[in-house]
Design a protein around this motif. Structure first.
Motif, PDB file in Angstrom:
ATOM      1  N   LYS A 160       0.816  -1.223   0.000  1.00 45.59           N
ATOM      2  CA  LYS A 160       0.000   0.000   0.000  1.00 45.59           C
ATOM      3  C   LYS A 160       0.851   1.275   0.000  1.00 45.59           C
ATOM      4  CE  LYS A 160      -4.504  -0.384   1.828  1.00 45.59           C
ATOM      5  NZ  LYS A 160      -5.235  -0.916   2.962  1.00 45.59           N
ATOM      6  N   ASP A 161       2.011   1.201   0.687  1.00 45.25           N
ATOM      7  CA  ASP A 161       2.864   2.392   0.816  1.00 45.25           C
ATOM      8  C   ASP A 161       3.337   2.919  -0.528  1.00 45.25           C
ATOM      9  OD1 ASP A 161       4.451  -0.075   0.745  1.00 45.25           O
ATOM     10  OD2 ASP A 161       6.194   1.217   1.007  1.00 45.25           O
ATOM     11  N   GLN A 162       3.371   2.054  -1.543  1.00 42.45           N
ATOM     12  CA  GLN A 162       3.898   2.484  -2.841  1.00 42.45           C
ATOM     13  C   GLN A 162       2.816   2.918  -3.817  1.00 42.45           C
ATOM     14  OE1 GLN A 162       6.935   3.060  -3.719  1.00 42.45           O
ATOM     15  NE2 GLN A 162       8.027   2.218  -1.973  1.00 42.45           N
ATOM     16  N   MET A 208       5.822  -1.508   8.767  1.00 42.01           N
ATOM     17  CA  MET A 208       7.075  -2.190   9.077  1.00 42.01           C
ATOM     18  C   MET A 208       8.074  -1.821   7.996  1.00 42.01           C
ATOM     19  SD  MET A 208       7.760  -6.304   9.476  1.00 42.01           S
ATOM     20  CE  MET A 208       6.864  -6.561  10.984  1.00 42.01           C
ATOM     21  N   SER A 209       9.263  -1.355   8.403  1.00 40.18           N
ATOM     22  CA  SER A 209      10.257  -0.871   7.446  1.00 40.18           C
ATOM     23  C   SER A 209      11.615  -1.458   7.752  1.00 40.18           C
ATOM     24  CB  SER A 209      10.372   0.646   7.609  1.00 40.18           C
ATOM     25  OG  SER A 209      10.213   1.274   6.395  1.00 40.18           O
ATOM     26  N   LYS A 210      12.353  -1.828   6.698  1.00 41.77           N
ATOM     27  CA  LYS A 210      13.656  -2.446   6.950  1.00 41.77           C
ATOM     28  C   LYS A 210      14.696  -1.445   7.443  1.00 41.77           C
ATOM     29  CE  LYS A 210      13.965  -3.316   2.120  1.00 41.77           C
ATOM     30  NZ  LYS A 210      13.618  -2.036   1.488  1.00 41.77           N
ATOM     31  N   SER A 211      14.445  -0.138   7.222  1.00 45.20           N
ATOM     32  CA  SER A 211      15.419   0.835   7.714  1.00 45.20           C
ATOM     33  C   SER A 211      14.981   1.482   9.035  1.00 45.20           C
ATOM     34  CB  SER A 211      15.676   1.897   6.638  1.00 45.20           C
ATOM     35  OG  SER A 211      14.468   2.518   6.300  1.00 45.20           O
ATOM     36  N   ASP A 212      14.010   0.864   9.702  1.00 41.86           N
ATOM     37  CA  ASP A 212      13.586   1.343  11.027  1.00 41.86           C
ATOM     38  C   ASP A 212      14.789   1.303  11.983  1.00 41.86           C
ATOM     39  OD1 ASP A 212      12.420   1.726  13.514  1.00 41.86           O
ATOM     40  OD2 ASP A 212      10.652   0.527  13.044  1.00 41.86           O
TER      41      ASP A 212
HETATM   42  N1  AQP Z   1       5.252  -2.986   5.800  1.00 43.84           N
HETATM   43  C1  AQP Z   1       4.963  -3.374   4.569  1.00 43.84           C
HETATM   44  N2  AQP Z   1       3.836  -4.069   4.320  1.00 43.84           N
HETATM   45  C2  AQP Z   1       3.539  -4.472   3.055  1.00 43.84           C
HETATM   46  N3  AQP Z   1       4.340  -4.238   1.992  1.00 43.84           N
HETATM   47  C3  AQP Z   1       5.478  -3.557   2.197  1.00 43.84           C
HETATM   48  N4  AQP Z   1       6.486  -3.159   1.384  1.00 43.84           N
HETATM   49  C4  AQP Z   1       7.417  -2.491   2.096  1.00 43.84           C
HETATM   50  N5  AQP Z   1       7.063  -2.441   3.391  1.00 43.84           N
HETATM   51  C5  AQP Z   1       5.861  -3.086   3.490  1.00 43.84           C
HETATM   52  C6  AQP Z   1       6.526  -3.433  -0.034  1.00 43.84           C
HETATM   53  O1  AQP Z   1       7.782  -4.032  -0.329  1.00 43.84           O
HETATM   54  C7  AQP Z   1       8.164  -3.629  -1.638  1.00 43.84           C
HETATM   55  C8  AQP Z   1       9.588  -3.180  -1.645  1.00 43.84           C
HETATM   56  O2  AQP Z   1       9.757  -2.005  -0.958  1.00 43.84           O
HETATM   57  P1  AQP Z   1      11.129  -1.205  -1.079  1.00 43.84           P
HETATM   58  O3  AQP Z   1      12.196  -1.868  -0.339  1.00 43.84           O
HETATM   59  O4  AQP Z   1      11.456  -0.951  -2.484  1.00 43.84           O
HETATM   60  O5  AQP Z   1      10.804   0.166  -0.447  1.00 43.84           O
HETATM   61  P2  AQP Z   1       9.920   0.529   0.749  1.00 43.84           P
HETATM   62  O6  AQP Z   1       8.490   0.432   0.369  1.00 43.84           O
HETATM   63  O7  AQP Z   1      10.397   1.892   1.173  1.00 43.84           O
HETATM   64  O8  AQP Z   1      10.250  -0.590   1.838  1.00 43.84           O
HETATM   65  P3  AQP Z   1      10.912  -0.427   3.248  1.00 43.84           P
HETATM   66  O9  AQP Z   1      11.064  -1.778   3.856  1.00 43.84           O
HETATM   67  O10 AQP Z   1      10.155   0.578   4.057  1.00 43.84           O
HETATM   68  O11 AQP Z   1      12.340   0.121   2.879  1.00 43.84           O
HETATM   69  P4  AQP Z   1      13.085   1.365   3.454  1.00 43.84           P
HETATM   70  O12 AQP Z   1      13.053   1.177   4.939  1.00 43.84           O
HETATM   71  O13 AQP Z   1      14.441   1.323   2.868  1.00 43.84           O
HETATM   72  O14 AQP Z   1      12.311   2.559   3.008  1.00 43.84           O
HETATM   73  C9  AQP Z   1       7.193  -2.579  -2.114  1.00 43.84           C
HETATM   74  O15 AQP Z   1       6.249  -3.187  -2.969  1.00 43.84           O
HETATM   75  C10 AQP Z   1       6.529  -2.134  -0.855  1.00 43.84           C
HETATM   76  O16 AQP Z   1       5.224  -1.671  -1.069  1.00 43.84           O
END
Ligand code: AQP
Length: 345
Positions: A160-162, A208-212
């Motif tokens: 959804k975030d994207q 939930m974010s990998k860079s948390d």
């Molecule tokens: N929490 C989430 N729940 C569902 N989908 C998620 N995605 C990310 N977090 C969640 C989906 O994973 C894909 C890849 O994401 P990304 O790494 O290109 O960038 P992001 O959305 O910014 O993910 P992160 O984990 O939050 O990374 P950082 O912390 O580096 O910004 C996408 O399809 C995204 O929707």
């Protein structure tokens, strides 16, 4: 898997195209797996798919070069361990295809500052990295639009975030097509019904974010199984003590999140899981979620451990993947160059 957008369901007459990717900006979380990678696996048979390791996006935030290189290969091994089949899908490293940067420049000239200023991710990330609010962070959605449009993707499976970035991509592509004719396929965002937004275990109203900066907030696909169980058992819930799925109630965000995770990992729905656990305490729910997550990740990790050791195999896949990706992307780029008036022959 049930998809929200019925229009992009594959039809037998023509295989539709899919593009998606993840940034190697950290170790992949359960959110990335549930919201993105897990679904790609199921799409491979019905669509022509290209999946990339989005390393160019990653440097919008400062990275340690050796770590970025390592994580890019780890991400690729994880894609394969999750079930992405390089024989079915194109698998490549974004920076191996210079067309992404070239098209991004052109699209920059067709994207408005006001559109980019509205992006939630830009606002969030510039608040988190106040010492490095660079232009790349601002124009991230333009590079993402280039990623997608180069492959003439019909659909982009994302969390959804994207979705906001998919909207901007559609707007820019539509603007370009209105000026120059039918150059780009207008892509649809493809959301899964369950798990499109997995929340932080510590701040359940956030994703939930990998860079948390707080590792207790996310489950890494590489965490020890004991650590995963511990993180889930210390997930923030509420003091009500009632297991109910109330997706629109922020006060219930922690429990909603656990129910959503459980639903995805056991092929159920959050409502059904809530009914199964009705009358029980949060401790019982957390134990069950921990077990389901660990058992879901266990086979992926076993496969990953084998693949990551075989560097020659990985190199072979990303080299072949880049050749195929460049072939497709350069056809689009050539068309774009011609349309905007560059001398091409
Ligand atoms: N929490 C989430 N729940 C569902 N989908 C998620 N995605 C990310 N977090 C969640 C989906 O994973 C894909 C890849 O994401 P990304 O790494 O290109 O960038 P992001 O959305 O910014 O993910 P992160 O984990 O939050 O990374 P950082 O912390 O580096 O910004 C996408 O399809 C995204 O929707």
């Amino acid at each position: 898997m049930e998809l929200e957008n019925k229009e992009v369901q594959a039809r037998p007459e023509r295989k539709k195209k899919i593009f998606s990717g993840v940034q190697p900006s950290g170790t992949i979380t359960l959110g990335n797996y549930i919201g993105a990678i897990r679904n790609w696996v199921k799409l491979q048979d019905d669509y022509d798919c290209a999946f990339a390791m989005m390393d160019m996006h990653t440097i919008t935030v400062r990275q340690t070069p050796a770590e970025l290189r390592r994580r890019t290969l780890e991400l690729m091994a994880l894609y394969i361990a999750c079930g992405i089949d390089p024989k079915k899908s194109i698998l490549f490293i974004q920076s191996h295809n210079s067309a992404h940067a070239e098209l991004a420049w052109i699209l920059n000239c067709y994207t408005y500052m006001g559109e980019l200023q509205r992006m939630t991710q830009f606002k969030d990330k510039s608040a988190r990295h106040a010492d490095n609010i660079n232009a790349g962070l601002f124009t991230y959605p333009v590079l993402m639009a280039a990623d997608i449009l180069l492959y003439q993707a019909d659909a982009v499976p994302v969390g959804k975030d994207q979705m906001q970035h998919i909207e901007i991509c559609r707007d820019v592509a539509g603007r370009f097509n209105a000026l120059y004719g039918n150059v780009f396929t207008i892509p649809e965002g493809l959301l899964v019904k369950s798990g499109a937004k997995i929340a932080s275990l510590q701040e359940p109203t956030k994703k939930m974010s990998k860079s948390d900066s707080n590792p207790k907030g996310y489950i890494s696909m590489m965490d020890d199984f004991g650590v995963i169980a511990k993180k889930i058992k210390s997930a923030v819930t509420d003091s009500e003590g009632v297991i109910e799925y109330r997706p629109d109630d922020d006060a219930k965000a922690g429990v909603n999140n656990l129910l959503s995770i459980m639903a995805v990992m056991t092929d159920s729905t959050p409502e059904r899981v809530a009914a199964d656990f009705a009358g029980q305490g949060y401790g019982a729910l957390k134990s069950a979620v921990a077990e389901a997550v660990v058992e879901g990740i266990r086979p992926i990790r076993a496969e990953y451990d084998k693949i990551i050791k075989d560097k020659a195999y990985l190199k072979d896949i990303y080299t072949t993947g880049a050749e195929r990706a460049c072939g497709i992307a350069n056809r689009t780029l050539k068309k774009v160059y011609k349309k905007v008036g560059f001398v091409t022959d």
